[in-house]
Design a protein around this motif. Structure first.
Motif, short mmCIF file in Angstrom:
data_model
loop_
_atom_site.label_atom_id
_atom_site.label_comp_id
_atom_site.label_asym_id
_atom_site.label_seq_id
_atom_site.Cartn_x
_atom_site.Cartn_y
_atom_site.Cartn_z
N GLN A 184 0.84 -1.19 0.00
CA GLN A 184 0.00 0.00 0.00
C GLN A 184 0.88 1.26 0.00
OE1 GLN A 184 -2.76 0.18 3.24
NE2 GLN A 184 -3.85 1.97 2.47
N GLY A 185 0.56 2.20 -0.87
CA GLY A 185 1.32 3.45 -0.95
C GLY A 185 2.42 3.42 -2.00
N ALA A 186 2.74 2.26 -2.52
CA ALA A 186 3.78 2.16 -3.55
C ALA A 186 3.26 2.72 -4.87
CB ALA A 186 4.20 0.70 -3.73
N VAL A 187 4.22 3.23 -5.68
CA VAL A 187 3.87 3.70 -7.03
C VAL A 187 4.76 2.92 -8.00
CG1 VAL A 187 3.63 5.70 -8.53
CG2 VAL A 187 3.42 5.99 -6.06
N PRO A 188 4.38 1.65 -8.27
CA PRO A 188 5.28 0.77 -9.03
C PRO A 188 5.33 1.12 -10.51
CG PRO A 188 3.22 -0.35 -8.61
CD PRO A 188 3.16 0.94 -7.85
N PHE A 189 6.51 0.96 -11.08
CA PHE A 189 6.68 1.10 -12.52
C PHE A 189 6.01 -0.08 -13.22
CE2 PHE A 189 9.20 0.08 -16.34
CZ PHE A 189 8.99 1.25 -17.07
N LEU A 190 6.11 -1.27 -12.60
CA LEU A 190 5.47 -2.48 -13.09
C LEU A 190 4.63 -3.08 -11.97
CD1 LEU A 190 8.49 -4.25 -14.87
CD2 LEU A 190 6.58 -3.10 -16.00
N GLY A 191 3.57 -3.78 -12.34
CA GLY A 191 2.79 -4.52 -11.35
C GLY A 191 1.67 -3.71 -10.71
N GLU A 192 0.92 -4.40 -9.82
CA GLU A 192 -0.21 -3.80 -9.14
C GLU A 192 -0.09 -4.03 -7.65
OE1 GLU A 192 -3.93 -5.16 -10.70
OE2 GLU A 192 -3.17 -5.28 -12.77
N GLU A 193 -0.67 -3.12 -6.89
CA GLU A 193 -0.63 -3.19 -5.43
C GLU A 193 -1.20 -4.53 -4.95
OE1 GLU A 193 -2.95 -0.96 -1.84
OE2 GLU A 193 -1.99 0.35 -3.34
N GLY A 194 -0.44 -5.21 -4.10
CA GLY A 194 -0.89 -6.45 -3.48
C GLY A 194 -0.68 -7.69 -4.32
N LYS A 195 -0.15 -7.56 -5.53
CA LYS A 195 0.05 -8.71 -6.41
C LYS A 195 1.54 -8.94 -6.66
CE LYS A 195 -4.32 -8.38 -8.94
NZ LYS A 195 -4.95 -8.29 -10.30
N LEU A 196 1.98 -10.20 -6.58
CA LEU A 196 3.37 -10.55 -6.82
C LEU A 196 3.70 -10.37 -8.30
CD1 LEU A 196 5.98 -11.69 -5.52
CD2 LEU A 196 5.23 -13.95 -6.30
N GLU A 197 4.76 -9.65 -8.58
CA GLU A 197 5.19 -9.39 -9.95
C GLU A 197 6.49 -10.15 -10.21
OE1 GLU A 197 4.96 -7.69 -13.78
OE2 GLU A 197 3.49 -7.71 -12.14
N ARG A 198 6.61 -10.79 -11.38
CA ARG A 198 7.82 -11.55 -11.73
C ARG A 198 8.35 -11.07 -13.09
NH1 ARG A 198 8.84 -16.50 -9.61
NH2 ARG A 198 10.83 -16.13 -10.67
N PRO A 199 8.95 -9.88 -13.13
CA PRO A 199 9.38 -9.34 -14.42
C PRO A 199 10.67 -9.98 -14.92
CG PRO A 199 10.04 -7.88 -12.66
CD PRO A 199 9.23 -8.97 -12.02
#
Length: 373
Positions: A184-199
């Motif tokens: 919560q509060g993050a402004v990710p370049f990739l991915g969505e809040e609360g979801k694991l991202e595997r770039p």
């Protein structure tokens, strides 16, 4: 947008190529007089801070003087403004001119006084004459999205990473997958809040000298797209580069001492110089030390120099060198003025790069106290 830079900002830009930690212990470098927080519309580069130089600065509206020789070198017990020195300090204070000195750090720095002297004389394959420290090697490991890997490699390479011998931008890359979960509060370049991202990412490895760490990290973070940049820095056991006073290297072609002395005279634009030794002797290897290099004459001899170029030679030092077979050339201490054009040029590049509306000028006042009759 073009803007005037503050004195502190200009000094920080200067110290990127002449850092203070390179100075000899006890040397009087850095801020000498004035304010770091004021804006600087005009900067003057000079060898010495004498009263005529300050008069030139006042007339030109200079805000900052960057000098090689410190104005304040010995402790001041009193300041009599009826003397030339006292008037000099008084004028600087009255006209709000800041004075900054880079002395032995500019001598030691790569591309500094001694390298400039060697370049002017055509001395090649140079090494440090008097080692004072070592700039250790470090390794940067950064994890970058594949599409941005080239941009990051280029940025850190431009900043100085991956420079090995005659090669630049050297790096090693392994492709893999990263993992992160934006909270919560993050402004990710990739991915969505609360979801694991595997770039898909590239692991970039490159080396750099320890003195350039801040510049390398800044280049990495500015070029990297992520909000939080993942990187590691490791110390390396491989020896770094020696730093120190003076240089020693090869003269481009075999030449007699007298021929080389004539070349020194022309290269430094002096009306005369002092020469020690047989003028017909062939010199192949030369040592150079800007300023007063008397105590390193035997160092030059022991490192195989045929000729030693330095200033302010003492009579008995010249005697000892003469008897040991070391030829010497004294073109005067003032030849260190070679730093003025080089420093002004590098600062001007920084002004353009950072879009600073600050003029860099070179003092034209003659500060060499000697004349040849």
């Amino acid at each position: 947008m073009v803007k005037q830079a503050h004195v502190q900002t200009i000094i920080q830009a200067f110290e990127e190529f002449s850092p203070k930690h390179l100075a000899m212990e006890g040397d009087k470098i850095g801020l000498q007089l004035g304010s770091l927080s004021k804006k600087a519309g005009k900067v003057m580069v000079t060898l010495d801070v004498l009263e005529p130089v300050v008069d030139e600065a006042v007339e030109a509206g200079v805000d900052l003087i960057i000098a090689h020789h410190p104005l304040l070198f010995r402790p001041i017990k009193s300041l009599n403004v009826d003397t030339a020195y006292g008037r000099t300090v008084e004028k600087l204070i009255k006209h709000d001119i800041t004075v900054y000195a880079a002395h032995t750090n500019l001598d030691v720095a790569e591309g500094g006084v001694n390298d400039l002297m060697c370049e002017a004389l055509g001395i090649e394959d140079t090494e440090v004459l008097v080692p004072t420290s070592e700039d250790g090697l470090k390794k940067l490991v950064a994890f970058v999205p594949e599409k941005y890997a080239d941009r990051v490699r280029e940025a850190v390479g431009d900043a100085g990473a991956g420079h090995i011998g005659n090669y630049s931008h050297c790096a090693f890359t392994v492709t893999g997958r990263g993992a992160f979960k934006p909270e919560q509060g993050a402004v990710p370049f990739l991915g969505e809040e609360g979801k694991l991202e595997r770039p898909a990412e590239e692991r970039i490895e490159t080396v750099f000298f320890a003195s350039e760490e801040k510049k390398i990290v800044r280049a990495l973070t500015e070029a990297h797209p992520y909000e939080e940049v993942a990187y590691d820095i490791y110390d390396m056991a491989v020896p770094g580069r020696q730093q120190g006073l003076g240089r020693i290297g090869k003269i481009k072609e075999e030449i007699t001492l007298d021929e080389f002395a004539a070349h020194v005279k022309i290269a430094f634009g002096v009306n005369g110089l002092r020469v020690v030794g047989d003028g017909k002797k062939i010199v192949k290897k030369a040592a150079v030390l800007g300023g007063d290099g008397n105590k390193y004459a035997m160092t030059a001899l022991n490192k195989g120099a045929d000729v030693y170029i330095t200033g302010d030679l003492y009579f008995h030092v010249a005697h000892d060198a003469w008897m040991e077979g070391l030829t010497m050339i004294d073109p005067g201490h003032h030849v260190e003025q070679i730093m003025k054009k080089a420093v002004a040029g590098r600062l001007s590049e920084q002004m353009v790069k950072n879009r600073w509306d600050t003029e860099i000028m070179i003092s034209t006042v003659q500060t060499d106290p000697f004349r040849f009759m």
